[in-house]
Design a protein around this motif. Sequence first.
Motif, mmCIF file in Angstrom:
data_model
loop_
_atom_site.group_PDB
_atom_site.id
_atom_site.type_symbol
_atom_site.label_atom_id
_atom_site.label_comp_id
_atom_site.label_asym_id
_atom_site.label_seq_id
_atom_site.Cartn_x
_atom_site.Cartn_y
_atom_site.Cartn_z
ATOM 1 N N ILE A 62 -0.340 -6.916 -6.457
ATOM 2 C CA ILE A 62 0.325 -6.874 -5.148
ATOM 3 C C ILE A 62 0.235 -8.258 -4.525
ATOM 4 O O ILE A 62 -0.838 -8.865 -4.482
ATOM 5 C CB ILE A 62 -0.335 -5.836 -4.212
ATOM 6 N N ILE A 63 1.361 -8.733 -4.021
ATOM 7 C CA ILE A 63 1.424 -10.081 -3.442
ATOM 8 C C ILE A 63 2.128 -9.986 -2.093
ATOM 9 O O ILE A 63 3.158 -9.318 -1.966
ATOM 10 C CB ILE A 63 2.191 -11.060 -4.354
ATOM 11 N N GLY A 64 1.580 -10.676 -1.104
ATOM 12 C CA GLY A 64 2.249 -10.694 0.195
ATOM 13 C C GLY A 64 1.433 -11.406 1.248
ATOM 14 O O GLY A 64 0.202 -11.321 1.262
ATOM 15 N N GLY A 65 2.095 -12.119 2.119
ATOM 16 C CA GLY A 65 1.419 -12.762 3.237
ATOM 17 C C GLY A 65 0.556 -13.932 2.832
ATOM 18 O O GLY A 65 0.708 -14.513 1.755
ATOM 19 N N TYR A 66 -0.391 -14.248 3.690
ATOM 20 C CA TYR A 66 -1.267 -15.398 3.458
ATOM 21 C C TYR A 66 -2.473 -14.967 2.640
ATOM 22 O O TYR A 66 -3.206 -14.047 3.025
ATOM 23 C CB TYR A 66 -1.729 -15.983 4.787
ATOM 24 N N THR A 67 -2.684 -15.600 1.504
ATOM 25 C CA THR A 67 -3.793 -15.236 0.616
ATOM 26 C C THR A 67 -4.719 -16.417 0.339
ATOM 27 O O THR A 67 -5.574 -16.340 -0.539
ATOM 28 C CB THR A 67 -3.265 -14.685 -0.719
ATOM 29 N N GLY A 68 -4.556 -17.509 1.093
ATOM 30 C CA GLY A 68 -5.411 -18.670 0.901
ATOM 31 C C GLY A 68 -6.741 -18.523 1.614
ATOM 32 O O GLY A 68 -7.072 -17.474 2.167
ATOM 33 N N LYS A 69 -7.509 -19.575 1.597
ATOM 34 C CA LYS A 69 -8.812 -19.557 2.257
ATOM 35 C C LYS A 69 -8.625 -19.485 3.776
ATOM 36 O O LYS A 69 -7.618 -19.927 4.317
ATOM 37 C CB LYS A 69 -9.608 -20.797 1.884
ATOM 38 N N GLY A 70 -9.627 -18.944 4.421
ATOM 39 C CA GLY A 70 -9.538 -18.836 5.871
ATOM 40 C C GLY A 70 -8.644 -17.670 6.275
ATOM 41 O O GLY A 70 -8.465 -16.714 5.532
ATOM 42 N N VAL A 91 4.780 2.951 0.264
ATOM 43 C CA VAL A 91 5.549 3.353 -0.917
ATOM 44 C C VAL A 91 4.613 3.607 -2.088
ATOM 45 O O VAL A 91 4.688 4.649 -2.761
ATOM 46 C CB VAL A 91 6.587 2.275 -1.285
ATOM 47 N N LEU A 92 3.718 2.664 -2.334
ATOM 48 C CA LEU A 92 2.815 2.798 -3.471
ATOM 49 C C LEU A 92 1.865 3.976 -3.295
ATOM 50 O O LEU A 92 1.567 4.699 -4.259
ATOM 51 C CB LEU A 92 2.029 1.501 -3.673
ATOM 52 N N ALA A 140 9.195 -5.082 11.522
ATOM 53 C CA ALA A 140 8.756 -4.396 10.301
ATOM 54 C C ALA A 140 7.850 -5.305 9.473
ATOM 55 O O ALA A 140 8.105 -6.510 9.344
ATOM 56 C CB ALA A 140 9.970 -3.979 9.474
ATOM 57 N N ASN A 141 6.811 -4.733 8.919
ATOM 58 C CA ASN A 141 5.862 -5.485 8.090
ATOM 59 C C ASN A 141 6.027 -5.039 6.636
ATOM 60 O O ASN A 141 5.684 -3.910 6.287
ATOM 61 C CB ASN A 141 4.430 -5.221 8.560
ATOM 62 N N PRO A 142 6.563 -5.883 5.769
ATOM 63 C CA PRO A 142 6.831 -5.467 4.390
ATOM 64 C C PRO A 142 5.570 -5.093 3.606
ATOM 65 O O PRO A 142 5.644 -4.279 2.681
ATOM 66 C CB PRO A 142 7.546 -6.681 3.777
ATOM 67 N N ILE A 143 4.422 -5.664 3.962
ATOM 68 C CA ILE A 143 3.186 -5.274 3.279
ATOM 69 C C ILE A 143 2.858 -3.817 3.597
ATOM 70 O O ILE A 143 2.485 -3.039 2.720
ATOM 71 C CB ILE A 143 2.024 -6.201 3.678
ATOM 72 N N ARG A 144 3.005 -3.446 4.847
ATOM 73 C CA ARG A 144 2.758 -2.062 5.260
ATOM 74 C C ARG A 144 3.756 -1.112 4.594
ATOM 75 O O ARG A 144 3.384 -0.032 4.112
ATOM 76 C CB ARG A 144 2.865 -1.971 6.781
ATOM 77 N N ILE A 145 5.022 -1.518 4.551
ATOM 78 C CA ILE A 145 6.049 -0.688 3.906
ATOM 79 C C ILE A 145 5.725 -0.501 2.428
ATOM 80 O O ILE A 145 5.760 0.617 1.892
ATOM 81 C CB ILE A 145 7.440 -1.330 4.072
ATOM 82 N N ILE A 188 2.847 -12.152 9.869
ATOM 83 C CA ILE A 188 3.554 -11.017 9.280
ATOM 84 C C ILE A 188 4.495 -11.602 8.234
ATOM 85 O O ILE A 188 5.415 -12.355 8.577
ATOM 86 C CB ILE A 188 4.360 -10.239 10.336
ATOM 87 N N ALA A 189 4.235 -11.273 6.984
ATOM 88 C CA ALA A 189 5.005 -11.873 5.898
ATOM 89 C C ALA A 189 6.461 -11.440 5.925
ATOM 90 O O ALA A 189 6.790 -10.338 6.375
ATOM 91 C CB ALA A 189 4.383 -11.489 4.559
ATOM 92 N N ALA A 190 7.324 -12.294 5.431
ATOM 93 C CA ALA A 190 8.742 -11.963 5.328
ATOM 94 C C ALA A 190 9.007 -11.028 4.150
ATOM 95 O O ALA A 190 9.992 -10.283 4.151
ATOM 96 C CB ALA A 190 9.573 -13.232 5.165
ATOM 97 N N GLU A 191 8.129 -11.049 3.160
ATOM 98 C CA GLU A 191 8.322 -10.189 2.005
ATOM 99 C C GLU A 191 6.989 -9.874 1.337
ATOM 100 O O GLU A 191 5.992 -10.567 1.549
ATOM 101 C CB GLU A 191 9.273 -10.817 0.987
ATOM 102 N N ALA A 192 6.976 -8.825 0.563
ATOM 103 C CA ALA A 192 5.809 -8.431 -0.216
ATOM 104 C C ALA A 192 6.295 -7.835 -1.525
ATOM 105 O O ALA A 192 7.364 -7.205 -1.580
ATOM 106 C CB ALA A 192 4.970 -7.413 0.551
ATOM 107 N N SER A 193 5.530 -8.023 -2.578
ATOM 108 C CA SER A 193 5.968 -7.543 -3.886
ATOM 109 C C SER A 193 4.823 -6.885 -4.642
ATOM 110 O O SER A 193 3.646 -7.095 -4.335
ATOM 111 C CB SER A 193 6.557 -8.691 -4.722
ATOM 112 N N ALA A 194 5.191 -6.088 -5.605
ATOM 113 C CA ALA A 194 4.205 -5.404 -6.447
ATOM 114 C C ALA A 194 4.733 -5.303 -7.864
ATOM 115 O O ALA A 194 5.942 -5.208 -8.095
ATOM 116 C CB ALA A 194 3.908 -4.008 -5.909
#
Length: 461
Positions: free
Chosen positions: A311-319, A238-239, A229-234, A324-330
């Motif tokens: 919305i926050i989740g996964g890798y958001t740095g450069k490159g 929802v949103l 399961a991918n929490p960003i997709r979930i 697949i992130a363990a969690e995502a939040s909004a």
Amino acid sequence: MTSLAPVLDALDAGLDASLTRLADLVRIPSISTDPAYAAECRRAAEWLVADLKEIGFEASVRDTTGHPMVVAHHEGPAGTPHVLFYGHYDVQPVDPLNMWHDDPFDMKVKEVAPGRKVLTGRGTADDKGQLMTFVEACRAYKKVHGALPCRITILFEGEEESGSPSLKPFLEAHAKELKADFALVCDTGMWDRDTPAISTALRGLVGEEITVKAADRDLHSGAYGGAAANPIRILAKVLAAVHDDNGRVTIPGFYDGVEETPSQILKQWESLGLTAEEFLGEIGLSIPSGEKGRSVLELIWARPTAEFNGIIGGYTGKGFKTVIAAEASAKVSFRLVHKQDPDKIRDAFRAFVRERIPADCSVEFHGHGGSPAIQLSYDSPFLSKAKNALSDEWPKPAVMIAMGGSIPIVGDFQTYLGMESLLVGYGLDDDRIHSPNEKYELSSFHKGQRSWARILDALAK
């Protein structure tokens, strides 16, 4: 000559002296958010107390766990209303200082166009200039008649710009002393430079932060993609489900308590002539995204919303990182209208989210406060008197508007003191409050004084 006319004459004659007093108050850097300015906040409170005592108020500095309150009382003729006037003496920080054209705490009077002057400096519009319009109206009444037209209590706080942490406890502890027939709140604005306004409604607010959790760690998207399961997709699903194709919120029960705005009020708003293209054009947009079939003013003043603020989740740095992130939040906020219940909205949203979370995943919620909407009765006699008084002073008749944002103090007055509030202010959209080079129109300061004198006179009758 009526009893009001000499008061207005006194305000005209005393304009220069009132500007000097405002400059003295602006000179005090009462920045509430920075502990380094705590002594300056107290100094501003003490300055106001001294000025109110000079007029004849029984005034005092009241200590709180934070910056002090200013409370003042003055009796009025028997049978007249008792009003509570509210304002705040604290100001926003001035950073970045290099963006200011002048010293932010050295108020200047500048001519910016033929026949148009402005007052510059931090607090001139928010809120020292605004609150002093009322104080000056009281001063002129006392000078001319030796009395005020009605009984007045004044409450000035020093933490409005830092969340008012001491206000609710203070209102609770002093409810009996502060309760009046209704409140007057000046921290609002006009429709335009020639058209005064009374704000009859404020939207309420519910803030929610949700975090969807799936695997116990971030996963390699090649090794687990398609299976885990991918929490960003979930979260995205929802949103996306919160609104339908017509812009309505789909959360069950969301519109409970939402009433239609009276047709005569909608016609008045339509007469203001603001189109969606004009309103959105200033920010590079043109098409309203809310409920279809409603005007832009109805959307921002009289309809509830659900907005996603981050919305926050996964890798958001450069490159790039294939994870697949363990969690995502909004972060989600709801603006409420009419009789919507903040607690019910929060519960309904959480139930809506939980129904859409897979069985092997979880969701956590963190609330960020909530307050109900404020709606004045359109047939209130206080409203009618104030509207007529303002229309007598300004080039164009006063209009009844609403505000898309929230002013918590209005809800607090209703909750803790059982009072409705009459919101009348003289700020303009281009006053640059909270920004460098804040200003206040000289006409706002001068005619604001005259307006309050007219309103007090009308309310006393």
